[in-house]
Enzyme design. Structure first.
Site, short mmCIF file in Angstrom:
data_model
loop_
_atom_site.label_atom_id
_atom_site.label_comp_id
_atom_site.label_asym_id
_atom_site.label_seq_id
_atom_site.Cartn_x
_atom_site.Cartn_y
_atom_site.Cartn_z
N LYS A 32 41.49 98.11 63.74
CA LYS A 32 41.85 97.99 62.33
C LYS A 32 43.37 97.94 62.20
O LYS A 32 44.07 98.80 62.73
CB LYS A 32 41.32 99.20 61.55
CG LYS A 32 41.69 99.17 60.07
CD LYS A 32 40.98 100.26 59.29
CE LYS A 32 41.73 101.55 59.24
NZ LYS A 32 42.94 101.54 58.40
N ASP A 59 42.90 95.79 56.98
CA ASP A 59 42.64 96.77 55.91
C ASP A 59 43.81 96.79 54.93
O ASP A 59 44.64 97.70 54.97
CB ASP A 59 42.44 98.14 56.59
CG ASP A 59 42.19 99.27 55.61
OD1 ASP A 59 41.76 99.00 54.47
OD2 ASP A 59 42.42 100.43 55.99
N LYS A 61 43.34 96.15 51.43
CA LYS A 61 42.85 96.65 50.13
C LYS A 61 43.45 95.91 48.94
O LYS A 61 44.15 96.49 48.11
CB LYS A 61 43.15 98.14 49.99
CG LYS A 61 42.54 99.01 51.09
CD LYS A 61 42.75 100.49 50.78
CE LYS A 61 42.14 101.40 51.79
NZ LYS A 61 42.80 101.43 53.10
N ASP A 64 44.44 92.93 42.45
CA ASP A 64 45.38 92.22 41.59
C ASP A 64 44.55 91.33 40.65
O ASP A 64 43.32 91.43 40.63
CB ASP A 64 46.34 91.38 42.46
CG ASP A 64 47.71 91.19 41.79
OD1 ASP A 64 47.73 90.87 40.59
OD2 ASP A 64 48.73 91.33 42.47
N THR A 119 38.72 108.20 49.60
CA THR A 119 38.25 109.56 49.93
C THR A 119 39.32 110.61 49.61
O THR A 119 39.02 111.79 49.57
CB THR A 119 37.85 109.66 51.41
OG1 THR A 119 38.87 109.07 52.20
CG2 THR A 119 36.53 108.96 51.67
N ARG A 211 43.28 108.85 64.91
CA ARG A 211 43.92 109.84 65.78
C ARG A 211 43.05 110.45 66.87
O ARG A 211 43.57 110.71 67.96
CB ARG A 211 44.57 110.93 64.91
CG ARG A 211 45.80 110.40 64.19
CD ARG A 211 46.17 111.19 62.97
NE ARG A 211 45.17 111.07 61.93
CZ ARG A 211 45.24 111.70 60.76
NH1 ARG A 211 46.25 112.51 60.49
NH2 ARG A 211 44.30 111.53 59.85
O1 C5P Z 1 43.38 109.09 62.19
P1 C5P Z 1 42.12 108.94 61.36
O2 C5P Z 1 40.85 108.91 62.20
O3 C5P Z 1 42.05 109.96 60.24
O4 C5P Z 1 42.27 107.49 60.72
C1 C5P Z 1 41.40 107.02 59.72
C2 C5P Z 1 41.83 105.66 59.29
O5 C5P Z 1 40.99 105.24 58.23
C3 C5P Z 1 43.26 105.57 58.75
O6 C5P Z 1 43.75 104.28 59.08
C4 C5P Z 1 43.09 105.70 57.26
O7 C5P Z 1 44.11 105.03 56.55
C5 C5P Z 1 41.75 104.99 57.04
N1 C5P Z 1 41.04 105.40 55.83
C6 C5P Z 1 40.66 106.71 55.58
N2 C5P Z 1 39.99 107.01 54.42
C7 C5P Z 1 39.70 106.05 53.53
C8 C5P Z 1 40.07 104.72 53.79
C9 C5P Z 1 40.75 104.42 54.96
O8 C5P Z 1 40.91 107.60 56.38
N3 C5P Z 1 39.02 106.35 52.44
#
Ligand code: C5P
Length: 233
Positions: A32, A59, A61, A64, A119, A211
Site C-alpha cells: 500500500k 491509498d 482517499k 472532491d 477508524t 508497523r
Molecule cells: O502500522 P499500521 O499497521 O498501524 O498501519 C496501518 C496502515 O493502515 C497505515 O498506513 C494507516 O494509515 C492505514 N489506515 C488505518 N486506519 C484506517 C485507514 C487506513 O490504520 N482507518
C-alpha cells in the site's frame, strides 16, 4: 477472491521504500502506497514498485467535486494501481464519477473501494463535530451501501466491522482492513485491533499491515507469519 496481506509502505521517501522491498527475495508482497510516500516520491514510485512485480493499493482517499474526482481517478488508474479509494462521504454521485474516471482505455480498471468512517473518528466526535446524529455503526453500514449502489467493489473498515459490512452488502463486497496486530505484538496508536488469524475468521478479504512488518527485526519473517495466519487455507 483470494485473501491477501497488504504491507503499508509508510516510509518517508522512495529510496527507503525500495530498500525495504529489497529484503523480499522469494515473494512479491501486495503493498500500500499512501499519502506520505506518494507526496514525497511522486507518481513514479507507483510505476517503479509495479515494475518490480508488486501489486499496489494506492491509498489516497479522494474526496472532491465529482468532476475533479473523475479526472483524479483517471490519472491514478493510468499509473497501473490495483486498488484505489475515495471517501464515501463525497456522496453517491462522486463515487459514480470515480467509477467513470477509473476505467482505462483498454477497458480494465483497478478495484475501487470507499472509506466509510475513519477508524480514528469516534462516535462522540462524529456526532458533536460533524453533526451526524446516528450511531457510528449505522453510518458505516449506510456509507457501505452507498458505495455498493455507486458500483464500487468494497470498503476500507476496521476488521471488527467487516462482518457487519458483509452481512449488509453481501459476501462478494470486499472489505480491506487495517488495525491488525500479532497477539504478542505492540498495539501502538491503533485502538480497535485484531490478529491476522481473527481477521480471517471474521471473513475480511485483505488485511493492511504496517508497523508489525515494517518495524520488525525480520520483516520477511513477520510477513510470512501474517500470510500463514491469514492467507493460508
Ligand atoms: O502500522 P499500521 O499497521 O498501524 O498501519 C496501518 C496502515 O493502515 C497505515 O498506513 C494507516 O494509515 C492505514 N489506515 C488505518 N486506519 C484506517 C485507514 C487506513 O490504520 N482507518
Amino acid at each position: 477472491m483470494k485473501r491477501d496481506v497488504i504491507i503499508a509502505l509508510d516510509f518517508k521517501d522512495g529510496e527507503t521504500a525500495l530498500n525495504f522491498l529489497d529484503k523480499f527475495r522469494d515473494e512479491k508482497p501486495f503493498v500500500k502506497i499512501g499519502m506520505e510516500l506518494f507526496y514525497s516520491a511522486g507518481p513514479d514510485i507507483v510505476r517503479q514498485v509495479k515494475a518490480r512485480g508488486h501489486k499496489v493499493f494506492l491509498d489516497l482517499k479522494l474526496h472532491d467535486i465529482p468532476n475533479t474526482v473523475k479526472g483524479g481517478m483517471r490519472s491514478l488508474s493510468g499509473l497501473g494501481a490495483d486498488i484505489v479509494n475515495v471517501h464515501a462521504a463525497g456522496t453517491i454521485e462522486m463515487m459514480k464519477a470515480a467509477m467513470e474516471g477509473v476505467v482505462r482505455e483498454d477497458g480494465t480498471r483497478p478495484l475501487v473501494i470507499a472509506v466509510t468512517q475513519l477508524t480514528s473518528t469516534s462516535e462522540e466526535r462524529m456526532q458533536k463535530e460533524l453533526l451526524i446524529n446516528a450511531p457510528i455503526n449505522d453510518t458505516i453500514i449506510h456509507y457501505a451501501r452507498n458505495a455498493k449502489e455507486a458500483g464500487l467493489d468494497g470498503v476500507v473498515c476496521s476488521p471488527l466491522e467487516a462482518g457487519m459490512v458483509k452481512e449488509a452488502c453481501g459476501k462478494e463486497f470486499l472489505t480491506v482492513t487495517p488495525g491488525v496486530r500479532f497477539a504478542d505484538g505492540d498495539v501502538g496508536d491503533q485502538v480497535r485491533v485484531t490478529t491476522p488469524r481473527k481477521a480471517k475468521e471474521i471473513g475480511t478479504d485483505y488485511i493492511v499491515v504496517g508497523r508489525p512488518i515494517t518495524k520488525a527485526d525480520d520483516p520477511v519473517a513477520a510477513y510470512r507469519r501474517c500470510m500463514n495466519e491469514f492467507a493460508e487455507d
